[in-house]
Design a protein around this motif. Sequence first.
Motif, PDB file in Angstrom:
ATOM      1  N   UNK A  15       0.847  -1.196   0.000  1.00 19.91           N
ATOM      2  CA  UNK A  15       0.000   0.000   0.000  1.00 19.91           C
ATOM      3  C   UNK A  15       0.877   1.239   0.000  1.00 19.91           C
ATOM      4  N   UNK A  16       0.387   2.292  -0.632  1.00 19.89           N
ATOM      5  CA  UNK A  16       1.086   3.572  -0.673  1.00 19.89           C
ATOM      6  C   UNK A  16       0.103   4.664  -0.287  1.00 19.89           C
ATOM      7  N   UNK A  17       0.578   5.643   0.460  1.00 21.92           N
ATOM      8  CA  UNK A  17      -0.263   6.744   0.937  1.00 21.92           C
ATOM      9  C   UNK A  17       0.191   8.046   0.322  1.00 21.92           C
ATOM     10  N   UNK A  18      -0.745   8.791  -0.233  1.00 22.87           N
ATOM     11  CA  UNK A  18      -0.477  10.160  -0.651  1.00 22.87           C
ATOM     12  C   UNK A  18      -1.077  11.082   0.395  1.00 22.87           C
ATOM     13  N   UNK A  25       4.285   7.775  -0.394  1.00 18.00           N
ATOM     14  CA  UNK A  25       5.285   6.888   0.230  1.00 18.00           C
ATOM     15  C   UNK A  25       4.635   5.553   0.565  1.00 18.00           C
ATOM     16  N   UNK A  26       5.407   4.468   0.580  1.00 22.92           N
ATOM     17  CA  UNK A  26       4.837   3.164   0.922  1.00 22.92           C
ATOM     18  C   UNK A  26       4.523   3.089   2.412  1.00 22.92           C
ATOM     19  N   UNK A  32       8.416  -3.328   7.352  1.00 25.72           N
ATOM     20  CA  UNK A  32       8.714  -3.410   5.929  1.00 25.72           C
ATOM     21  C   UNK A  32       7.494  -3.059   5.102  1.00 25.72           C
ATOM     22  N   UNK A  33       7.680  -2.829   3.793  1.00 28.21           N
ATOM     23  CA  UNK A  33       6.564  -2.428   2.935  1.00 28.21           C
ATOM     24  C   UNK A  33       5.685  -3.576   2.467  1.00 28.21           C
ATOM     25  N   UNK A 344       1.030  -0.225  -6.419  1.00 24.92           N
ATOM     26  CA  UNK A 344       0.360   0.545  -5.359  1.00 24.92           C
ATOM     27  C   UNK A 344       0.648   2.035  -5.514  1.00 24.92           C
ATOM     28  N   UNK A 345       1.911   2.382  -5.771  1.00 21.42           N
ATOM     29  CA  UNK A 345       2.249   3.799  -5.913  1.00 21.42           C
ATOM     30  C   UNK A 345       1.671   4.385  -7.196  1.00 21.42           C
TER      31      UNK A 345
END
Length: 471
Positions: A15-18, A25-26, A32-33, A344-345
Amino acid sequence: MPVVGIDFGTSHTVAALRDAGGRVRPLLFDSGPLLASGVYAGPDGEILVGRDADRTARIDPAGFEPNPKRRIDEPTVLLGAGEYRLDELIGAVLRRVGQEAGRVAGGPVAHVVLTHPTGWGATRRHVLLDAAGRAGLTGVTLCEEAVAAGRYFADVLGHRVPDGQTLVVYDLGGGTFDVSVLVREGNDWRVLDSDGLTDVGGVDLDAALVEHVGRGLPAEAREPWHRLLHSPGTEERRQRLTLWDDVRAAKEQLSRAGRAALHIPLAGVDVHVGREEFERLAQPILERTVEVTERVVRRCGGTGRTAGVFLVGGSSRIPLAATLLHRRLGIAPTVLEQPELVVAQGSILGVVAADPPPAVEPVPGPVPVPQIQPVAAPRRRRWRPIAAVALAVAATFTPAGYTIVNHGQLVRDGRPLGRYVMYSTAQALFTIEWTDEDNVVQGKITTWSLNYQSLVDAWTARLTPVTPQAG
């Protein structure tokens, strides 16, 4: 507006968050990612995910499902003494992601993007949406994994792809293989054609390695090996989980090193596997993915307007995959060091056009590979090397000759730093030479994978600005 992109995978979920400032960013799970997609259902009905599920499965293997995505067409799954809806199991994984996203964002995230393979029909997509609802996620939209990869290819890796050119996305994950040909249309991508294999993925490569190890065991180890693989006993099932975890780790090590060691539980035997040995096992499996890729590319008119071949999914980091694709298609693939993070990104990049462009932290990988035109460098100031750059990554062969696959200008924050020429061998080993503004070679890198930002960082770390002297 914070947005989270989720790539629910066979072996791992990413998962990545904006955030509100536009930074992408992951998310991190257990330091860990990669969040293990496996789930464990306890006797009380509680569902554990990630590392908690893996650890608890050592005690009670009957309650563990390591790959719920592979059971996407089954409405219910029997775990231990209970029967569970599949969307409930997937929802438990997505809930963990939502909780972490809310913690990092400082509150619930109102917009979620869930990715899925291009070939998934309405029934499978509805299972994913139902799982998101069970997880309490809101504002959920769906995005094809290949489109997310295309956005990453252009917007993060910096490939300038004109309208009408195509991108081949080769996605080899934990449980399945998918390939798509995308066409660039304005600021986004459209899938022209896609295909895949449901029986090819990282777990199938693991199975080939397990079978190979078993064939090479001494006679006295055959009986405990059979018990290890087939016995329904609790102890044997615990040891079986350990074996498969160790096999997966050894496979990943062979993408970086020439040899890997394995301990065989119950038999008390240690075995060693070499990269060439593993590649002989993997080649028939990977050749199937290359054949499907070539077929899809041919249906889309061949490689005449192809801007690149982009490898995503954790199993795509196996060097042989890039080698076989390069030989078959004649294009050196773009290979990343962490291909699991791309989808994800990339899924977030096209979410809300009115928002500021997101500043994505790029996944380590190579420079853009094909058909990038160089830009003339303004001669405002000169840069003098402090030290020559040299970095070598061992290869398992002697290069048979290089061809230029990319060239251009190293730029940081709009500032020219020098120029590079990128070569490749038929085996997809990359060599990059850097020159200064006078076209004098200042350094060289030979590597399996290195991305554009890494080039810039390594280059600028060894340069210092010098004001040109008058006259």
